[in-house]
Design a protein around this motif. Structure first.
Motif, PDB file in Angstrom:
ATOM      1  N   VAL A   1      -5.193  -6.307 -18.496  1.00 13.53           N
ATOM      2  CA  VAL A   1      -5.747  -6.425 -17.148  1.00 13.53           C
ATOM      3  C   VAL A   1      -7.108  -7.106 -17.250  1.00 13.53           C
ATOM      4  O   VAL A   1      -7.943  -6.733 -18.082  1.00 13.53           O
ATOM      5  N   ALA A   2      -7.319  -8.100 -16.413  1.00 15.32           N
ATOM      6  CA  ALA A   2      -8.629  -8.740 -16.321  1.00 15.32           C
ATOM      7  C   ALA A   2      -9.478  -7.987 -15.315  1.00 15.32           C
ATOM      8  O   ALA A   2      -9.029  -7.711 -14.197  1.00 15.32           O
ATOM      9  N   VAL A   3     -10.682  -7.634 -15.719  1.00 16.98           N
ATOM     10  CA  VAL A   3     -11.648  -6.977 -14.848  1.00 16.98           C
ATOM     11  C   VAL A   3     -12.801  -7.954 -14.653  1.00 16.98           C
ATOM     12  O   VAL A   3     -13.482  -8.325 -15.603  1.00 16.98           O
ATOM     13  N   SER A   4     -12.994  -8.381 -13.418  1.00 13.05           N
ATOM     14  CA  SER A   4     -14.003  -9.402 -13.142  1.00 13.05           C
ATOM     15  C   SER A   4     -14.830  -8.957 -11.950  1.00 13.05           C
ATOM     16  O   SER A   4     -14.286  -8.747 -10.857  1.00 13.05           O
ATOM     17  N   ILE A   5     -16.122  -8.780 -12.155  1.00 20.26           N
ATOM     18  CA  ILE A   5     -16.994  -8.337 -11.069  1.00 20.26           C
ATOM     19  C   ILE A   5     -18.096  -9.367 -10.867  1.00 20.26           C
ATOM     20  O   ILE A   5     -18.738  -9.802 -11.818  1.00 20.26           O
ATOM     21  N   TRP A   6     -18.246  -9.792  -9.623  1.00 19.77           N
ATOM     22  CA  TRP A   6     -19.174 -10.867  -9.267  1.00 19.77           C
ATOM     23  C   TRP A   6     -20.185 -10.326  -8.253  1.00 19.77           C
ATOM     24  O   TRP A   6     -19.804  -9.799  -7.207  1.00 19.77           O
ATOM     25  N   TYR A   7     -21.461 -10.486  -8.593  1.00 14.64           N
ATOM     26  CA  TYR A   7     -22.548 -10.109  -7.695  1.00 14.64           C
ATOM     27  C   TYR A   7     -23.085 -11.376  -7.029  1.00 14.64           C
ATOM     28  O   TYR A   7     -23.312 -12.393  -7.692  1.00 14.64           O
ATOM     29  N   HIS A   8     -23.322 -11.282  -5.728  1.00 16.87           N
ATOM     30  CA  HIS A   8     -23.763 -12.452  -4.979  1.00 16.87           C
ATOM     31  C   HIS A   8     -25.285 -12.612  -5.075  1.00 16.87           C
ATOM     32  O   HIS A   8     -26.003 -12.560  -4.092  1.00 16.87           O
ATOM     33  N   VAL A   9     -25.727 -12.794  -6.315  1.00 18.88           N
ATOM     34  CA  VAL A   9     -27.143 -13.015  -6.560  1.00 18.88           C
ATOM     35  C   VAL A   9     -27.265 -13.904  -7.793  1.00 18.88           C
ATOM     36  O   VAL A   9     -26.578 -13.715  -8.796  1.00 18.88           O
ATOM     37  N   GLY A  10     -28.125 -14.887  -7.681  1.00 19.74           N
ATOM     38  CA  GLY A  10     -28.346 -15.807  -8.794  1.00 19.74           C
ATOM     39  C   GLY A  10     -29.768 -16.322  -8.777  1.00 19.74           C
ATOM     40  O   GLY A  10     -30.650 -15.762  -8.107  1.00 19.74           O
ATOM     41  N   SER A  11     -29.988 -17.404  -9.463  1.00 14.85           N
ATOM     42  CA  SER A  11     -31.364 -17.879  -9.616  1.00 14.85           C
ATOM     43  C   SER A  11     -31.957 -18.399  -8.309  1.00 14.85           C
ATOM     44  O   SER A  11     -33.182 -18.446  -8.166  1.00 14.85           O
ATOM     45  N   ARG A  12     -31.120 -18.792  -7.340  1.00 15.36           N
ATOM     46  CA  ARG A  12     -31.708 -19.274  -6.088  1.00 15.36           C
ATOM     47  C   ARG A  12     -32.353 -18.153  -5.274  1.00 15.36           C
ATOM     48  O   ARG A  12     -33.059 -18.419  -4.301  1.00 15.36           O
ATOM     49  N   HIS A  13     -32.111 -16.904  -5.647  1.00 14.67           N
ATOM     50  CA  HIS A  13     -32.726 -15.783  -4.949  1.00 14.67           C
ATOM     51  C   HIS A  13     -34.065 -15.367  -5.556  1.00 14.67           C
ATOM     52  O   HIS A  13     -34.691 -14.424  -5.075  1.00 14.67           O
ATOM     53  N   GLU A  14     -34.491 -16.025  -6.605  1.00 13.98           N
ATOM     54  CA  GLU A  14     -35.672 -15.574  -7.341  1.00 13.98           C
ATOM     55  C   GLU A  14     -36.974 -15.925  -6.620  1.00 13.98           C
ATOM     56  O   GLU A  14     -37.138 -17.046  -6.134  1.00 13.98           O
ATOM     57  N   PRO A  15     -37.916 -14.984  -6.568  1.00 11.49           N
ATOM     58  CA  PRO A  15     -39.221 -15.273  -5.961  1.00 11.49           C
ATOM     59  C   PRO A  15     -40.093 -16.105  -6.886  1.00 11.49           C
ATOM     60  O   PRO A  15     -39.850 -16.207  -8.093  1.00 11.49           O
ATOM     61  N   GLU A  16     -41.094 -16.693  -6.334  1.00  7.34           N
ATOM     62  CA  GLU A  16     -42.031 -17.511  -7.102  1.00  7.34           C
ATOM     63  C   GLU A  16     -42.642 -16.678  -8.231  1.00  7.34           C
ATOM     64  O   GLU A  16     -42.980 -15.513  -8.059  1.00  7.34           O
ATOM     65  N   GLY A  17     -42.721 -17.296  -9.397  1.00  6.71           N
ATOM     66  CA  GLY A  17     -43.281 -16.611 -10.548  1.00  6.71           C
ATOM     67  C   GLY A  17     -42.280 -15.777 -11.318  1.00  6.71           C
ATOM     68  O   GLY A  17     -42.623 -15.174 -12.331  1.00  6.71           O
TER      69      GLY A  17
END
Length: 957
Positions: A68-84
């Motif tokens: 069984v393949a278990v694949s979990i994806w969170y809708h967050v990546g580098s475009r959500h990162e704050p400055e710094g």
């Protein structure tokens, strides 16, 4: 052979009609089916449900293998990162592998114990994902682990773990940056997007921001983005809906919702005017780039632009290949692709200029070709060939349930980005709707805007941005204003569940793994063609495809010592023209058939093969047999491919790993031994320049012949059908002249322990490559050595990798390998490490090896993990046709029986820990190692001198 369904989707119906008339009718084998015939084969049935806490769950049943393949994806990546805090999403991905409150320790430990395959995690601009394929009996434990790091993580995150993973990520960044053209992406995205745009910084981040990441950042980041309501979970494989719902409810149901991560479209930026950027790098040839920002993956125009990119520089028969590479020969390679993100995509053209060409003239010519293509667009035949290639590729992908591109990933991306797990169907329908006019219109809308024109010339790099931990101390936390935060995110705090987390508070118990059946390797059927060629066949019916491999007893070792690179040049030329088809016609025929030919070589074998749709198997074999038996070796093609190979040799001498290989193998085996050569098999500039057409003809006659051939086939047919297809194409092939022989009797020099330092100035990392020749050969039973090496260097959890990566934070990854050739076997260690720790890294590795071979051999937990994990992972290893054909190829190379893998579980169980320790101690001797270090001599020579071994410094070529 099973016939394909003939039902046709309306949006693809036009593809059933003949292509528009071209100047010349299509040449070469023709397909039996159209794209419209194939589309019904592209189907991933699924069911879905959503938990009360917002977790979206998708279930796909596929019982072809007990995994069984278990694949979990969170809708967050580098475009959500704050400055710094650039690079923080990726840093957090690493932290999530370091254990959770109720599953302490590295997550790879239990995953390996249950026999997981295809397990990893990745971060990109729009998402973070974690995936693993597990035996069915290990599914509950996999769900327990995933749910624990979703709902019970922060209590296990310590400052020590944060500091360690910061170092690992910084070494991952150095490793990528240290490659030729490794700094291009930074300049590219900054120029296209600007620092105020969420896509305007790299996912890996900056050294300064990674230094600044604090525990407070970790707490806030987790609380904002890793709730179940921001995730999609896909279970694909040997599972049903009722079982899936019960398990997911049990392990994820009590996790509290997190804040909503609103997804905001940041818009598609446009340059105000054409922008030119010129860079210098330690590269072999000038590379030209042309890049535009275009719509994201949900926009209908994306399909038109995708087809347009493939026609221009993606297909083997692409416009750029035909003009710049084949005709004018001013480029050694070209590519055009559409890199898709959620809200934007990048349409990019790349051209590697031939060393003999004028880069300015090629740049001007490239702009002419782009302008002409935008004005006139593709032909109907080109559009059809792209459609056939893409649909065929999607059918091939349906065989795998997990991994980077299997069915679980397809369903997850559709749900995450498009709120539709079956979005792949929408893309196929849009692909079928693309016409020459629609592709041209999309290009005229999006590619007539100002372009980013980049150029990278050979030269010296500028100063490298290093981490403060190199030559200084890390800074503290950074509290910066956000440049792109979701509404209200500036004041977001960790979720109540995360803030109150403590160790061992989970009510649901950790599940036990049930008994997992031993592997039942698929039955290998055998037949013999009229001329004595053996056929090994495995029937697999999961998808209507066949994979065929022609394995010749040749390989790089077949090269004469005074003609290195002959085999590689011959192999490249075989698909560049036969006595009846030229290189363009061969490429176009593959595309029309939805087939993909392959040619590869190891030290011991030369392989040519073809992936084919079952309905197009016979015409695909027509193409393969023509390429294999009737290469033209046209003089004009020889010179073109020779120039490309010479360019690749030059590139090889600028890439750290290749530079290390160039020096280590001759040192270990001697230059006269067939194994004393770089594994690329490319040869040297002098040897390749001297190869004549007659040399190529003679090599082909001596090595690519039926008495050196075994044919392996895996796929949706019967043995009788396969033999009937192979017999008229290969059964009448007769031998001609004497067969080639390899110079395996050449003496191997005695071990000469030393360090060979290859000076590569301005390298932020050093590539360490060391090893020895063992007193073993590949046909020996090496399973005990391979098993014990899992604990020493052969896995993520090995002593060498854990010491330099997880404990010290000096490397992104270290690997110790048993290099199993047909002849003498070697043991090598590869370790890219930060430059200021080069000497320390070798010392640390020697310390670990010495302890392992003396006082601290294989520990009980390492032994248990290696044995149980190896047995349990077998089903996942052979899930696909390529996995099965790989196992068949190993059996052939090492002289093993067809049922070898049926007995391998019993072999693993028969091992004892003391036996495995004795195996390692009798085989490996670190005092006999020769080490090659590719790095900046000015920075690392003093470190190496302190190790007490002789150091020889050589210049990079």
């Amino acid at each position: 052979m099973r016939s394909l369904k003939l039902a046709v989707l309306a949006p693809l119906a036009f593809l059933a009609f003949p292509a528009q008339a071209l100047e010349e009718a299509p040449v070469g084998p023709q397909p039996n089916v159209t794209v419209a015939d194939l589309v019904n084969e592209v189907e991933i049935p699924f069911e879905r449900f959503t938990l009360d806490n917002g977790l979206r769950v998708i279930v796909h049943e596929d019982h072809k293998a007990p995994v069984v393949a278990v694949s979990i994806w969170y809708h967050v990546g580098s475009r959500h990162e704050p400055e710094g805090q650039t690079g923080f999403a990726h840093l957090f991905e690493h932290l999530m592998f370091n254990g959770s409150e109720n599953a302490p320790g590295d997550f790879f430990e239990p995953l390996r114990e249950i026999g997981a395959t295809d397990f990893n995690g990745t971060t990109w601009y729009d998402r973070t994902n974690y995936f693993q394929t597990v035996p069915t009996q290990g599914l509950e434990l996999a769900l327990y682990l995933e749910s624990d790091r979703m709902g019970h993580l922060l209590g296990a995150v310590t400052q020590e773990k944060l500091d360690n993973q910061r170092g690992v990520v910084q070494n991952e960044k150095r490793q990528g940056d240290n490659q030729p053209y490794g700094l291009v992406d930074y300049a590219q995205i900054e120029a296209l997007f600007g620092e105020d745009h969420p896509y305007g910084h790299s996912t890996i981040g900056s050294m300064a921001d990674l230094d600044a990441a604090s525990m407070e950042d970790v707490q806030a980041w987790f609380g904002r983005h890793y709730g179940p309501n921001n995730a999609v979970l896909v279970l694909a494989g040997d599972i049903d809906m009722a079982t899936a719902r019960e398990m997911v409810e049990r392990y994820f149901g009590d996790i509290a919702r997190g804040p909503e991560t609103e997804q905001v479209d940041p818009g598609i930026p446009t340059l105000s005017e054409r922008r030119e950027i010129v860079m210098q790098d330690n590269v072999a040839t000038t590379r030209l780039y042309r890049t535009w920002v275009v719509p994201g993956l949900n926009d209908p125009a994306t399909s038109d632009l995708d087809v347009a990119a493939s026609v221009f520089g993606g297909l083997a028969s692409s416009r750029l290949d035909n003009v710049l590479v084949r005709d004018e020969q001013t480029a050694v390679s070209v590519t055009t692709f559409l890199q898709e993100f959620e809200y934007v995509s990048l349409f990019e053209v790349q051209v590697n200029v031939a060393p003999t060409a004028d880069a300015d003239a090629v740049s001007a010519r490239l702009d002419e070709l782009i302008a002409d293509y935008i004005a006139n667009g593709p032909t109907q035949d080109e559009v059809n060939r792209v459609a056939m290639s893409e649909v065929s590729g999607r059918i091939a992908g349906l065989e795998q349930v997990g991994g980077f591109t299997g069915k679980a990933a397809v369903l997850a991306t559709g749900e995450l980005y498009s709120n539709d797990p079956s979005y792949y169907r929408t893309r196929l329908e849009r692909l079928g709707a693309v016409t020459p006019d629609s592709a041209r219109a999309a290009m005229q809308q999006w590619l007539t805007r100002p372009v980013l024109a980049m150029r990278v010339d050979p030269g010296e790099r500028g100063a490298y941005e290093e981490a403060s931990s190199v030559g200084g101390e890390r800074t503290g936390g950074l509290n910066s204003p956000a440049f792109y935060l979701q509404p209200g995110e500036e004041t977001a705090e960790p979720s109540p569940a995360a803030a109150s987390a403590s160790l061992g508070t989970r009510t649901v118990p950790r599940p036990e793994v049930g008994e997992i059946d031993d592997l039942d390797f698929p039955e290998v059927e055998r037949a013999t063609l009229s001329n004595g060629v053996e056929v090994h066949f495995v029937r697999r019916t999961a998808v209507p495809t066949l994979l065929t491999r022609l394995s010749f007893d040749a390989g790089n070792a077949a090269d004469r010592a005074d003609q290195l690179g002959t085999q590689a040049l011959m192999l490249s030329l075989m698909s560049e023209g036969t006595t009846t088809l030229n290189s363009v016609q061969i490429a176009e025929a593959q595309e029309r058939l939805g087939a993909a030919m392959s040619a590869s070589a190891s030290l011991d074998r030369t392989s040519l093969g073809i992936f084919a749709l079952a309905a197009n198997y016979e015409p695909s074999l027509d193409l393969l047999q023509d390429v294999v038996r009737n290469p033209a070796f046209a003089p004009s093609e020889i010179e073109r491919i020779r120039a490309a190979q010479l360019s690749t040799i030059t590139t090889e001498r600028t890439t750290p790993a290749s530079m290390a290989s160039l020096n280590l193998w001759p040192a270990l085996f001697g230059e006269q031994h067939p194994y004393g050569r770089p594994t690329s098999g490319l040869g040297t500039p002098d040897s390749v320049a001297a190869i004549t057409r007659q040399d190529l003809v003679d090599f082909h006659r001596s090595w690519i012949r039926p008495d050196k051939l075994t044919i392996m086939v895996v796929g949706d047919a019967t043995l009788a059908e396969v033999v009937a297809a192979l017999e008229p194409r290969f059964g009448d092939w007769t031998v001609e002249g004497e067969a080639g022989t390899k110079a395996m009797e050449a003496a191997i020099p005695a071990a000469n322990p030393r360090i060979i330092l290859v000076d590569r100035p301005n390298s932020p990392q050093s590539f360490i490559y060391g090893g020895q020749v063992l007193d073993l050969v590949g046909t020996d039973e090496l399973l005990p050595l391979l098993t014990v090496n899992e604990a020493l260097g052969g896995s993520f959890l090995s002593r060498l990798n854990m010491e330099l990566r997880e404990t010290r934070g000096w490397s992104y990854g270290v690997r110790g390998s048993v290099n199993r050739f047909a002849g003498p076997v070697s043991y090598t260690i590869a370790a890219p490490v930060q430059a200021d720790r080069t000497g320390d890294s070798i010392a640390a590795m020697l310390e670990q090896i010495d302890a392992f071979l003396t006082s601290d051999g294989m520990r009980p937990e390492e032994f248990s993990r290696a044995i149980s994990g190896s047995i349990r992972s077998l089903a996942g290893r052979f899930e696909t046709s390529s996995g099965v054909i790989g196992g068949m190829s190993n059996n052939l190379l090492y002289g093993r029986s067809d049922d070898y893998y049926d007995d391998i579980a019993a072999m693993y169980r028969s091992f004892g820990r003391e036996q495995l320790d004795a195996t390692a101690r009798s085989a490996i001797d670190p005092s006999a190692f020769t080490w090659v270090v590719v790095g900046d001599a000015g920075q690392v020579r003093e470190q190496l001198d302190a190790l007490g071994l002789p150091v020889e410094t050589v210049a990079s070529e």
